[in-house]
Design a protein around this motif. Structure first.
Motif, PDB file in Angstrom:
ATOM      1  N   GLY A 205      49.679  16.913  46.465  1.00 10.74           N
ATOM      2  CA  GLY A 205      49.637  16.506  45.075  1.00 10.74           C
ATOM      3  C   GLY A 205      49.408  17.677  44.152  1.00 10.74           C
ATOM      4  O   GLY A 205      49.040  18.781  44.571  1.00 10.74           O
ATOM      5  N   LYS A 206      49.620  17.441  42.858  1.00 13.26           N
ATOM      6  CA  LYS A 206      49.548  18.533  41.892  1.00 13.26           C
ATOM      7  C   LYS A 206      48.140  19.131  41.778  1.00 13.26           C
ATOM      8  O   LYS A 206      47.993  20.294  41.394  1.00 13.26           O
ATOM      9  CB  LYS A 206      50.028  18.064  40.524  1.00 13.26           C
ATOM     10  CG  LYS A 206      49.230  16.904  39.942  1.00 13.26           C
ATOM     11  CD  LYS A 206      49.843  16.428  38.633  1.00 13.26           C
ATOM     12  CE  LYS A 206      49.086  15.235  38.058  1.00 13.26           C
ATOM     13  NZ  LYS A 206      49.727  14.755  36.805  1.00 13.26           N
ATOM     14  N   ARG A 207      47.112  18.344  42.133  1.00 15.90           N
ATOM     15  CA  ARG A 207      45.741  18.868  42.049  1.00 15.90           C
ATOM     16  C   ARG A 207      45.540  20.057  42.971  1.00 15.90           C
ATOM     17  O   ARG A 207      44.808  20.999  42.639  1.00 15.90           O
ATOM     18  CB  ARG A 207      44.754  17.734  42.379  1.00 15.90           C
ATOM     19  CG  ARG A 207      43.325  18.190  42.658  1.00 15.90           C
ATOM     20  CD  ARG A 207      42.693  18.846  41.438  1.00 15.90           C
ATOM     21  NE  ARG A 207      41.364  19.340  41.724  1.00 15.90           N
ATOM     22  CZ  ARG A 207      41.095  20.527  42.269  1.00 15.90           C
ATOM     23  NH1 ARG A 207      42.088  21.344  42.586  1.00 15.90           N
ATOM     24  NH2 ARG A 207      39.857  20.898  42.496  1.00 15.90           N
ATOM     25  N   TRP A 208      46.173  20.059  44.161  1.00 22.93           N
ATOM     26  CA  TRP A 208      45.948  21.113  45.156  1.00 22.93           C
ATOM     27  C   TRP A 208      47.148  22.048  45.309  1.00 22.93           C
ATOM     28  O   TRP A 208      47.168  22.868  46.202  1.00 22.93           O
ATOM     29  CB  TRP A 208      45.626  20.474  46.505  1.00 22.93           C
ATOM     30  CG  TRP A 208      44.337  19.734  46.506  1.00 22.93           C
ATOM     31  CD1 TRP A 208      44.148  18.395  46.339  1.00 22.93           C
ATOM     32  CD2 TRP A 208      43.025  20.298  46.629  1.00 22.93           C
ATOM     33  NE1 TRP A 208      42.813  18.085  46.366  1.00 22.93           N
ATOM     34  CE2 TRP A 208      42.094  19.245  46.548  1.00 22.93           C
ATOM     35  CE3 TRP A 208      42.552  21.604  46.800  1.00 22.93           C
ATOM     36  CZ2 TRP A 208      40.730  19.444  46.637  1.00 22.93           C
ATOM     37  CZ3 TRP A 208      41.183  21.806  46.903  1.00 22.93           C
ATOM     38  CH2 TRP A 208      40.287  20.733  46.816  1.00 22.93           C
ATOM     39  N   ARG A 209      48.125  21.918  44.446  1.00 21.79           N
ATOM     40  CA  ARG A 209      49.339  22.711  44.589  1.00 21.79           C
ATOM     41  C   ARG A 209      49.065  24.212  44.544  1.00 21.79           C
ATOM     42  O   ARG A 209      49.566  24.984  45.362  1.00 21.79           O
ATOM     43  CB  ARG A 209      50.317  22.321  43.484  1.00 21.79           C
ATOM     44  CG  ARG A 209      51.719  22.865  43.640  1.00 21.79           C
ATOM     45  CD  ARG A 209      52.543  22.517  42.417  1.00 21.79           C
ATOM     46  NE  ARG A 209      52.474  21.102  42.135  1.00 21.79           N
ATOM     47  CZ  ARG A 209      52.406  20.577  40.915  1.00 21.79           C
ATOM     48  NH1 ARG A 209      52.375  21.366  39.860  1.00 21.79           N
ATOM     49  NH2 ARG A 209      52.356  19.276  40.746  1.00 21.79           N
ATOM     50  N   GLY A 210      48.277  24.646  43.566  1.00 19.52           N
ATOM     51  CA  GLY A 210      47.993  26.071  43.438  1.00 19.52           C
ATOM     52  C   GLY A 210      47.191  26.613  44.600  1.00 19.52           C
ATOM     53  O   GLY A 210      47.478  27.687  45.135  1.00 19.52           O
ATOM     54  N   GLU A 211      46.160  25.865  45.032  1.00 18.85           N
ATOM     55  CA  GLU A 211      45.310  26.311  46.133  1.00 18.85           C
ATOM     56  C   GLU A 211      46.096  26.438  47.434  1.00 18.85           C
ATOM     57  O   GLU A 211      45.913  27.384  48.198  1.00 18.85           O
ATOM     58  CB  GLU A 211      44.137  25.356  46.314  1.00 18.85           C
ATOM     59  CG  GLU A 211      43.048  25.453  45.243  1.00 18.85           C
ATOM     60  CD  GLU A 211      43.411  24.710  43.975  1.00 18.85           C
ATOM     61  OE1 GLU A 211      44.553  24.196  43.888  1.00 18.85           O
ATOM     62  OE2 GLU A 211      42.560  24.635  43.063  1.00 18.85           O
ATOM     63  N   LEU A 431      52.405  34.726  39.545  1.00 20.62           N
ATOM     64  CA  LEU A 431      53.814  34.623  39.157  1.00 20.62           C
ATOM     65  C   LEU A 431      54.579  33.666  40.066  1.00 20.62           C
ATOM     66  O   LEU A 431      55.384  32.860  39.592  1.00 20.62           O
ATOM     67  CB  LEU A 431      54.470  36.011  39.195  1.00 20.62           C
ATOM     68  CG  LEU A 431      55.969  36.040  38.860  1.00 20.62           C
ATOM     69  CD1 LEU A 431      56.194  35.673  37.394  1.00 20.62           C
ATOM     70  CD2 LEU A 431      56.568  37.408  39.173  1.00 20.62           C
ATOM     71  N   LEU A 432      54.338  33.727  41.376  1.00 20.50           N
ATOM     72  CA  LEU A 432      55.049  32.850  42.294  1.00 20.50           C
ATOM     73  C   LEU A 432      54.667  31.388  42.075  1.00 20.50           C
ATOM     74  O   LEU A 432      55.532  30.501  42.095  1.00 20.50           O
ATOM     75  CB  LEU A 432      54.768  33.271  43.738  1.00 20.50           C
ATOM     76  CG  LEU A 432      55.306  34.644  44.162  1.00 20.50           C
ATOM     77  CD1 LEU A 432      55.065  34.874  45.649  1.00 20.50           C
ATOM     78  CD2 LEU A 432      56.793  34.784  43.851  1.00 20.50           C
ATOM     79  N   ILE A 433      53.388  31.121  41.870  1.00 23.37           N
ATOM     80  CA  ILE A 433      52.959  29.750  41.603  1.00 23.37           C
ATOM     81  C   ILE A 433      53.505  29.279  40.255  1.00 23.37           C
ATOM     82  O   ILE A 433      53.945  28.121  40.105  1.00 23.37           O
ATOM     83  CB  ILE A 433      51.428  29.659  41.646  1.00 23.37           C
ATOM     84  CG1 ILE A 433      50.923  29.945  43.059  1.00 23.37           C
ATOM     85  CG2 ILE A 433      50.939  28.292  41.170  1.00 23.37           C
ATOM     86  CD1 ILE A 433      49.429  30.019  43.181  1.00 23.37           C
ATOM     87  N   TYR A 434      53.497  30.167  39.279  1.00 23.85           N
ATOM     88  CA  TYR A 434      54.044  29.857  37.952  1.00 23.85           C
ATOM     89  C   TYR A 434      55.523  29.480  38.053  1.00 23.85           C
ATOM     90  O   TYR A 434      55.982  28.509  37.436  1.00 23.85           O
ATOM     91  CB  TYR A 434      53.856  31.085  37.061  1.00 23.85           C
ATOM     92  CG  TYR A 434      54.027  30.851  35.578  1.00 23.85           C
ATOM     93  CD1 TYR A 434      54.009  29.584  35.024  1.00 23.85           C
ATOM     94  CD2 TYR A 434      54.197  31.935  34.727  1.00 23.85           C
ATOM     95  CE1 TYR A 434      54.145  29.393  33.656  1.00 23.85           C
ATOM     96  CE2 TYR A 434      54.339  31.764  33.359  1.00 23.85           C
ATOM     97  CZ  TYR A 434      54.311  30.487  32.827  1.00 23.85           C
ATOM     98  OH  TYR A 434      54.460  30.301  31.477  1.00 23.85           O
ATOM     99  N   THR A 435      56.268  30.233  38.861  1.00 23.61           N
ATOM    100  CA  THR A 435      57.696  29.961  39.030  1.00 23.61           C
ATOM    101  C   THR A 435      57.928  28.598  39.659  1.00 23.61           C
ATOM    102  O   THR A 435      58.864  27.876  39.294  1.00 23.61           O
ATOM    103  CB  THR A 435      58.351  31.062  39.889  1.00 23.61           C
ATOM    104  OG1 THR A 435      58.109  32.341  39.295  1.00 23.61           O
ATOM    105  CG2 THR A 435      59.858  30.846  40.000  1.00 23.61           C
ATOM    106  N   LEU A 436      57.079  28.229  40.616  1.00 23.45           N
ATOM    107  CA  LEU A 436      57.181  26.900  41.233  1.00 23.45           C
ATOM    108  C   LEU A 436      57.114  25.797  40.196  1.00 23.45           C
ATOM    109  O   LEU A 436      57.796  24.774  40.305  1.00 23.45           O
ATOM    110  CB  LEU A 436      56.049  26.699  42.243  1.00 23.45           C
ATOM    111  CG  LEU A 436      56.144  27.393  43.602  1.00 23.45           C
ATOM    112  CD1 LEU A 436      54.850  27.166  44.368  1.00 23.45           C
ATOM    113  CD2 LEU A 436      57.326  26.888  44.386  1.00 23.45           C
ATOM    114  N   GLU A 437      56.277  25.996  39.194  1.00 23.46           N
ATOM    115  CA  GLU A 437      56.028  24.954  38.203  1.00 23.46           C
ATOM    116  C   GLU A 437      57.019  24.981  37.046  1.00 23.46           C
ATOM    117  O   GLU A 437      57.097  24.014  36.278  1.00 23.46           O
ATOM    118  CB  GLU A 437      54.592  25.090  37.675  1.00 23.46           C
ATOM    119  CG  GLU A 437      53.541  24.953  38.776  1.00 23.46           C
ATOM    120  CD  GLU A 437      52.145  25.300  38.308  1.00 23.46           C
ATOM    121  OE1 GLU A 437      51.178  24.944  39.010  1.00 23.46           O
ATOM    122  OE2 GLU A 437      52.013  25.939  37.239  1.00 23.46           O
TER     123      GLU A 437
END
Length: 523
Positions: A205-211, A431-437
């Motif tokens: 889920g979006k809550r744990w996407r970054g982690e 940057l990589l996490i930002y690109t995912l979103e």
């Protein structure tokens, strides 16, 4: 907000509401549906995320292995009483019988094949071939994970190609075969990080996407750290041994993920393979749901059909044709170019700081660990745009400070170099996490691949600048600082995505863009 037990996108006949655009009613809500079915994060998702993210370990090892295998060994005069040898710092100006390597010649490619005096182009050919292979592989393989193969199959194929080729590299008879195999290894390696990152984050889920995304960065750091350890253990052995130590375990890893990892349910749904998606969700569910209940949960989803066709490069075509997507892609690629130049250039340039090679690489690898931990614990709180801007500026300033401080204050010089590299590593992760979103499911892997291409493209210039920096420090660290600082400014062209919902189609994302431009809320 509708109760979670009501069918997705359903409306009661008694509800009176203003007429809304037809497109808004068609927007799928996979985030909410997936979380309702399997939970935001559970043990099964964690296990799959860790298994997938282990690919970053082998990615890191093959990316930086040339720091040790292609290093120029130290040498000594074989005739200590010869004044001409003792006064010379260039072994290429001495007779061959006047000097000798401190270690056996087999410990390095340069000493085994007598390349120390062959010129920088020949000596740097294997490393350059690897990065050129990464560029070529990214261009050729970039969209396969979005179009036909999927995330899992593309990850297995890429990792297997890299590991098998690296194993064959250990048996190279000369520099030309060695460089060719390094090219193929880089070609296969090109999509490992993107596939691992996308696959691991699309099952939570979006809550744990970054982690979850940061797990891969942490494992990349451990892969980087393992290199100086293995190199030190085998410091008297052949450079070929280091390739075997890093490539053979990767082959067994490919077999494991082929049987133990499932495909991304998001990708399966976008491709119309709903039954497979439901089966995947059933195997990783954290709740006691039958296949029937999962089917009911997804029966209300109506994926908006894409307007582009399904050929290999349709995802790239869609990114270019949509103005909002092209603007985002160009901005994140520009930022990635600057970050890549510093990220790949700093470890290559530590030899210019006159420190022990093993310690220098270890310090730089260790600086990635707090960077990954910082990203892991704070990614849920960090605004993507402002944090990228801050870290790129700090990295640029500290990189230039390496030149200003000079070699007379080596401790301070190393300190600011580590701060610069730490900031670049953190910016890399964000940057990589930002690109995912920033991009929807149907083109997410392709967009991330293009950003990684920009990162690698920045790394292509790093060896040349490092070589030039041996005479003038500004041509390496000074240029590094200016480039990452200027490229980081392009992040102001991008929207903030923290806490937002992932879109799955281009039409859905475009609708959100229209709403945002009109001052409305995200759908």
């Amino acid at each position: 907000m509708a109760d979670s037990t009501t069918p997705l996108l359903s409306r009661s006949n008694s509800e009176a509401e203003p007429e809304t655009p037809r497109l808004a009613k068609q927007v799928p809500s996979l985030d909410d549906t997936i979380e309702r079915c399997i939970g935001s994060f559970g043990w099964a998702q964690l296990l799959q995320a860790v298994l997938v993210s282990l690919a970053w370990v082998f990615d890191a090892q093959q990316t930086f292995i040339s720091v040790f295998t292609d290093a120029e060994p130290t040498w000594h005069c074989s005739r200590p009483d010869d004044p001409s040898c003792n006064s010379s710092a260039n072994l290429c100006l001495l007779p061959k019988d006047a000097w000798a390597w401190d270690k056996p010649s087999r410990t390095s490619v340069l000493s085994e094949w007598n390349l120390a005096c062959a010129g920088p182009v020949i000596a740097g050919l294997p490393a350059s071939s690897f990065f050129v292979g990464c560029l070529a592989g990214g261009l050729v393989l970039a969209t396969l994970a979005d179009s036909s193969l999927g995330r899992k199959n593309m990850l297995v194929l890429s990792c297997l190609m890299m590991s098998v080729t690296s194993t064959l590299t250990a048996f190279s008879p000369n520099i030309w075969v060695y460089a060719a195999l390094r090219f193929v290894s880089g070609f296969g390696r090109a999509t490992i990080g993107t596939c691992a990152l996308v696959l691991s984050t699309e099952i939570v889920g979006k809550r744990w996407r970054g982690e979850v995304g940061v797990i891969g960065f942490l494992l990349f750091t451990f892969g980087f750290l393992s290199l100086p350890i293995m190199a030190y253990i085998n410091r008297e052995s052949s450079w070929r041994t280091l390739y075997l130590w890093t490539s053979v375990p990767a082959i067994f890893y490919c077999i494991i993920i082929h049987f133990a990892v499932r495909e991304s349910p998001r990708w399966l749904l976008v491709k119309g393979r709903k039954d497979e998606a439901i089966e995947t969700l059933r195997t990783i569910t954290t709740r006691n749901q039958s296949s029937f209940r999962l089917s009911v949960s997804f029966s209300g989803i109506s994926i908006v059909p894409e307007t582009f066709d399904g050929n290999l490069y349709s995802a790239i075509k869609a990114l270019v044709e949509k103005k909002w997507a092209f603007r985002r892609l160009m901005a994140v690629m520009t930022v990635g170019f600057g970050i890549g130049m510093v990220y790949y250039g700093m470890p290559l340039g530590v030899g210019n700081l006159a420190f022990n090679l093993y310690l220098s690489v270890t310090f730089n690898a260790l600086s990635e660990l707090p960077s990954s931990l910082l990203t892991f614990f704070l990614i849920g709180k960090l605004n993507r745009r402002s944090s990228l801007l801050v870290f790129t500026i700090i990295s640029g300033i500290c990189s230039i400070m390496c030149v200003v401080v000079g070699e007379s204050r080596q401790v301070l010089q190393v300190a600011v170099e580590l701060v610069s590299f730490f900031s670049a590593c953190t910016a890399f992760s964000v940057l990589l996490i930002y690109t995912l979103e920033l991009f929807p499911t149907c083109v997410r892997n392709s967009a991330l691949s293009m950003v990684r291409q920009a990162l690698v493209f920045g790394g292509v210039f790093s060896p040349v600048l490092v070589a030039a920096g041996r005479k003038d420090g500004f041509l390496s660290y000074g240029v590094f600082g200016l480039v990452i600082g200027c490229c980081g400014l392009f992040v102001v062209c991008l929207p903030e995505t923290r806490g937002g919902t992932l879109c799955d189609t281009m039409d859905e994302q475009e609708y959100k863009e229209i709403i945002a431009s009109n001052g409305g809320d995200d759908v």
